[in-house]
Every structure is written in C-alpha cells, then in structure tokens.
Scaffold this motif. Structure first.
Motif, PDB file in Angstrom:
ATOM      1  N   LEU A 117       4.002  -7.273   8.161  1.00 17.73           N
ATOM      2  CA  LEU A 117       3.144  -7.737   7.133  1.00 17.73           C
ATOM      3  C   LEU A 117       2.130  -8.460   7.748  1.00 17.73           C
ATOM      4  O   LEU A 117       0.871  -8.153   7.322  1.00 17.73           O
ATOM      5  CB  LEU A 117       3.839  -8.364   5.877  1.00 17.73           C
ATOM      6  CG  LEU A 117       3.050  -8.433   4.763  1.00 17.73           C
ATOM      7  CD1 LEU A 117       2.781  -7.137   4.112  1.00 17.73           C
ATOM      8  CD2 LEU A 117       3.391  -9.369   3.737  1.00 17.73           C
ATOM      9  N   GLY A 126      -0.683  -4.827   2.152  1.00 21.82           N
ATOM     10  CA  GLY A 126       0.821  -4.673   1.901  1.00 21.82           C
ATOM     11  C   GLY A 126       1.292  -5.844   1.056  1.00 21.82           C
ATOM     12  O   GLY A 126       0.646  -6.907   1.021  1.00 21.82           O
ATOM     13  N   GLN A 138       2.496 -11.285  -0.138  1.00 26.06           N
ATOM     14  CA  GLN A 138       1.293 -10.459  -0.127  1.00 26.06           C
ATOM     15  C   GLN A 138       0.496 -10.978   1.003  1.00 26.06           C
ATOM     16  O   GLN A 138       0.490 -11.864   1.426  1.00 26.06           O
ATOM     17  CB  GLN A 138       0.499 -10.085  -1.295  1.00 26.06           C
ATOM     18  CG  GLN A 138       1.146  -9.988  -2.628  1.00 26.06           C
ATOM     19  CD  GLN A 138       0.258 -10.237  -3.706  1.00 26.06           C
ATOM     20  OE1 GLN A 138       0.255 -11.183  -4.349  1.00 26.06           O
ATOM     21  NE2 GLN A 138      -0.750  -9.547  -4.090  1.00 26.06           N
ATOM     22  N   ASN A 142      -4.233  -7.067   0.544  1.00 29.25           N
ATOM     23  CA  ASN A 142      -3.357  -6.562  -0.559  1.00 29.25           C
ATOM     24  C   ASN A 142      -3.876  -7.563  -1.786  1.00 29.25           C
ATOM     25  O   ASN A 142      -4.101  -7.177  -3.153  1.00 29.25           O
ATOM     26  CB  ASN A 142      -2.073  -6.818  -0.521  1.00 29.25           C
ATOM     27  CG  ASN A 142      -1.183  -6.168  -1.837  1.00 29.25           C
ATOM     28  OD1 ASN A 142      -0.800  -6.909  -2.723  1.00 29.25           O
ATOM     29  ND2 ASN A 142      -0.707  -4.986  -1.556  1.00 29.25           N
ATOM     30  N   CYS A 248       0.856   5.545   1.725  1.00 26.82           N
ATOM     31  CA  CYS A 248       2.001   4.567   1.557  1.00 26.82           C
ATOM     32  C   CYS A 248       3.140   4.811   2.267  1.00 26.82           C
ATOM     33  O   CYS A 248       3.596   5.874   2.445  1.00 26.82           O
ATOM     34  CB  CYS A 248       1.903   4.682  -0.200  1.00 26.82           C
ATOM     35  SG  CYS A 248       3.239   3.202  -0.639  1.00 26.82           S
ATOM     36  N   LEU A 261       5.816  -2.783   1.529  1.00 30.24           N
ATOM     37  CA  LEU A 261       4.938  -1.410   1.310  1.00 30.24           C
ATOM     38  C   LEU A 261       3.689  -1.602   1.838  1.00 30.24           C
ATOM     39  O   LEU A 261       3.066  -2.660   1.572  1.00 30.24           O
ATOM     40  CB  LEU A 261       4.880  -1.446  -0.275  1.00 30.24           C
ATOM     41  CG  LEU A 261       4.193  -0.077  -0.694  1.00 30.24           C
ATOM     42  CD1 LEU A 261       4.619   0.821  -1.971  1.00 30.24           C
ATOM     43  CD2 LEU A 261       2.650  -0.395  -0.732  1.00 30.24           C
ATOM     44  N   LEU A 262       3.391  -0.718   2.832  1.00 30.40           N
ATOM     45  CA  LEU A 262       2.164  -1.063   3.426  1.00 30.40           C
ATOM     46  C   LEU A 262       1.329   0.369   2.888  1.00 30.40           C
ATOM     47  O   LEU A 262       1.627   1.347   2.949  1.00 30.40           O
ATOM     48  CB  LEU A 262       2.165  -0.971   4.999  1.00 30.40           C
ATOM     49  CG  LEU A 262       2.620  -2.179   5.614  1.00 30.40           C
ATOM     50  CD1 LEU A 262       2.973  -2.097   7.165  1.00 30.40           C
ATOM     51  CD2 LEU A 262       2.161  -3.205   5.341  1.00 30.40           C
TER      52      LEU A 262
END
Length: 291
Positions: A117, A126, A138, A142, A248, A261-262
């Motif tokens: 991340l 992300g 985060q 993001n 995504c 999640l990126l």
C-alpha cells in the motif's frame, strides 16, 4: 467423503489430540505437577477438565471412536491444549469443519499488505480492510479522493455500512448506473464471509445492524446470493482532479485475511496524469494511516 477417508480423519484427529496432550506440561497448563506420571504431558482426564467435557468423551475422541465434535467442543479443545493458529486450523480441518478466524488485535494492519500500500501510494489510491469490510489503513491518494475514514467509531469505517447508509458515499464512489450491481456484490460477499465465521458476534452484529438500518440491504440479504467480491472499473468525479477512470484489484492476505484494494488508472484516459497532479498537491510524505 468416503468411509475410508472418514476413518482416516478420525484416526488422525485422535493422534493429533494425543500428541498435543503429551507435549503440554501440567505447569504450562496451570495444573499441579505432583505425583508419578508415565509421561511428562497431561493425562486425558486433565484435558477433559480443562476443555469442560467428560473424560469418556475425550478418550473416545483420542481413540478415533467418538462422534464428530461440534465447533464449540473444538474451540474448547484448542483452548485447553493451547494450540497456536496453525494447529487450531488443523484441528478444525481434521474434524471436517472450517476454523473460525482468530481475532486480530485492535488496530492491527497486515504488514505485508501495508508495505505494498505504501509503495503504491504515489500512483494508486488504496486501502486495507478486515474481512468484514472495516477499513484499517488508507494511503494519501485514497484519503484525497474519498476522505479519511479509517479509525472512525462504530461502523463508520465499514465499507458495506457506508454503502447502504450514505447516499453521498455511493455518489462519490461510482455512477448511479452501477449502484445495484455493487450493492449485490457487497451483500453476496458478506454472505460468503459470514458463512465461514460461525459464532462470530461481530459478524452477526454487522448483519443485524445493516438489516435494521437499510431496507435495501435486508432485501438483498434475503436473496441469499453468495459470491466472492469482484471489483469493477470505477469512475470518480473529483472536485480538483476531475474525472478519474480506475480499474480495481483486490489482494487477500492468507495470513491475516485482511484485504487490500488498489485503484489503477485505466490506460488511455489521462487518469494517470490527473492522479499525478493530485499526488503532487499532497503535503508531507505519502504514507498509510493506521487505526
């Protein structure tokens, strides 16, 4: 499962219990160690007391003759024998059940996901969430796009809660034409997750609170659709960066069950350049925030 396989598993379960029992000393189990013992480990009756079950029941399990133990019994055995996470999972599998996830410490962020991340922070917005969808970290991009919600109280850091209780959040995340598809995907994924988390009060509380707060969620939940979450392409309208078209990807850690999640720029849309300009306006180092 064939009868032969079933007998093999019962034998392996009994053998595993016996070997863990014999490796655990009375002192480690908090029991007096006086008297003569044929082995340095615990006796069967001592394990039975620690696991709150009858000695006869435990003996039959070790001998491969007992009934299939319930999830409650397995939890008691894992605690009595002081099994680590790997041993605990093995115990449940031998008994033909899925092990409930071990609780994570408050504020825990999977270090392997966090490293990725942070490395992607300059180009890919992300976050990291737990299995139920509560965000624990985060990166700066993001936060710039969606606001800072890791560490919010209650369910306010939970993505599914935000989706079904905040129309503003849905509008921020993607076009209205995708809302039905995304809502169904969230609920089907939560069904799959909670199905493997028997007796988990936090999972049960999230579902109960969502049913009470959102008729849309309750209706989708009652459909009983089950599916692992798939992340669709998103279009975000940001007041400074403008339109962003983002693919995504979801990465699941096999150790913690946390997810990362990126969002990656869709090639040929100019999103990469707009994200780069937005990243340049952020003050301080690009870093992940912990709850």
């Amino acid at each position: 499962m064939s009868r032969t396989t079933h007998r093999t598993r019962r034998h392996d379960l009994g053998d595993f219990l016996r070997r863990r029992r014999e490796s655990l000393t009375p002192a480690a189990a908090g029991l007096p160690g006086g008297g003569r013992r044929r082995t340095p480990g615990l006796r069967r009756d001592e394990v039975a007391v620690l696991a709150n079950m009858s000695a006869v029941y435990y003996e039959r399990l070790e001998q491969g003759r007992g009934p299939q133990p319930s999830a409650t019994m397995l939890s008691s055995l894992a605690r009595a024998l002081q099994l680590n996470d790997d041993e605990r999972g093995h115990l449940y599998r031998l008994a033909g059940q899925a092990a409930p996830p071990a609780p994570e410490p408050a504020g825990y962020v999977d270090p392997s996901l966090l490293a990725v991340l942070q490395a992607a922070a300059a180009t890919a917005p992300g976050f990291i969430s737990d299995e139920l969808g509560t965000v624990v970290a985060q990166n700066s991009l993001n936060i710039a796009l969606f606001g800072e919600f890791a560490g919010r109280p209650g369910w306010q850091a939970n993505l599914i809660w935000l989706w079904f209780t905040s129309a503003e959040w849905r509008r921020t995340l993607e076009p209205e034409s995708q809302h039905e598809q995304t809502g169904r995907a969230y609920v089907a994924d939560l069904r799959a997750i909670t199905g493997g988390r028997d007796h988990d009060p936090r999972a049960a509380a999230l579902v109960a609170d969502l049913r009470a707060a959102s008729a849309d969620f309750a209706g989708l939940w009652d459909r009983h659709e089950v599916s692992v979450l798939h992340c669709a392409t998103k279009r975000v309208e940001h007041r400074e960066a403008g339109r962003l078209d983002l693919d995504c990807s979801v990465t699941l850690s096999p150790l913690s069950r946390q997810r990362m999640l990126l969002l990656h720029p869709v090639p040929g849309t100019g999103t990469d350049e707009r994200l780069a300009r937005l990243a340049a306006t952020l003050s301080g180092p690009v870093a992940a925030l912990r709850r």
